[in-house]
Design a protein around this motif. Sequence first.
Motif, PDB file in Angstrom:
ATOM      1  N   LEU A  80      -3.945   7.340   2.195  1.00 61.08           N
ATOM      2  CA  LEU A  80      -2.632   7.928   1.930  1.00 61.08           C
ATOM      3  C   LEU A  80      -1.551   7.413   2.865  1.00 61.08           C
ATOM      4  O   LEU A  80      -0.381   7.742   2.697  1.00 61.08           O
ATOM      5  N   ASN A  81      -1.930   6.605   3.828  1.00 60.41           N
ATOM      6  CA  ASN A  81      -0.941   6.019   4.739  1.00 60.41           C
ATOM      7  C   ASN A  81      -0.443   4.660   4.267  1.00 60.41           C
ATOM      8  O   ASN A  81       0.414   4.056   4.914  1.00 60.41           O
ATOM      9  N   TYR A  82      -0.996   4.179   3.157  1.00 57.26           N
ATOM     10  CA  TYR A  82      -0.636   2.858   2.648  1.00 57.26           C
ATOM     11  C   TYR A  82      -0.173   2.930   1.196  1.00 57.26           C
ATOM     12  O   TYR A  82      -0.536   3.835   0.452  1.00 57.26           O
ATOM     13  N   ALA A  83       0.596   1.929   0.814  1.00 63.62           N
ATOM     14  CA  ALA A  83       0.952   1.742  -0.592  1.00 63.62           C
ATOM     15  C   ALA A  83      -0.129   0.897  -1.262  1.00 63.62           C
ATOM     16  O   ALA A  83      -0.929   0.235  -0.594  1.00 63.62           O
ATOM     17  N   TYR A  84      -0.148   0.919  -2.601  1.00 63.16           N
ATOM     18  CA  TYR A  84      -1.124   0.158  -3.386  1.00 63.16           C
ATOM     19  C   TYR A  84      -0.416  -0.623  -4.491  1.00 63.16           C
ATOM     20  O   TYR A  84       0.465  -0.100  -5.172  1.00 63.16           O
ATOM     21  N   TRP A  85      -0.856  -1.868  -4.663  1.00 68.74           N
ATOM     22  CA  TRP A  85      -0.320  -2.695  -5.726  1.00 68.74           C
ATOM     23  C   TRP A  85      -0.896  -2.296  -7.085  1.00 68.74           C
ATOM     24  O   TRP A  85      -2.030  -1.850  -7.184  1.00 68.74           O
TER      25      TRP A  85
END
Length: 202
Positions: free
Chosen positions: A160-165
């Motif tokens: 949840l601390n990162y974005a996803y492509w």
Amino acid sequence: MKKIIILLAVFLSFKANGQTYMNIFKSDGNVLSIPLSTIDSITYTTTPILYVGYNYQGGIVAYLLKPGDPGYDPNIQHGLITAPTDTFGAWGCYGTLIGGTDTIIGSGLNNSNLIAAKCTNSAAKLCLDFVRNGFGDWYLPSKKEFEKIYENKVIVGLDLNYAYWTSSEVTLHTAWMKANVGTPWLDRIKNYSTKIRPIRKF
């Protein structure tokens, strides 16, 4: 010639006219009555009742198709499976318009193939090359596919601390990315590196 029966069913036996019969209650609702004397052997097959979080076919069940979803079948469970871990990289193809990608459920695999055909160094290619537990049909999810997976983000272990492509392109310079928790969707520049989660469908 006697029969060898392979079935996915519940069965009960009964006697009539001095002969024992097998009643087979099939998954489609029909009932077959077969004399036991005509059967050599019975092989039972089972299909698990799937749920989100179930370990299945190389990954984790992340979403089960519902009425209205493309590919939904009321008689057979279909859905999306995520790999249990992430990889990391850029979307790729910055400055190149792929064209033809979509956002809907079921479009991620075609999107990924379109991307990989024009850009070998890409998030989509990383997913297409992924193999786990003998399954090699992974791909980069479309925007809508990832949106559904994100509903179960904790269960499938998204960071949840990162974005996803996603595999859904916006322009020759940008593509759709799901930002970290609490923030909206972004059309981010393709050369930005972040998390990637391969998925497959069943």
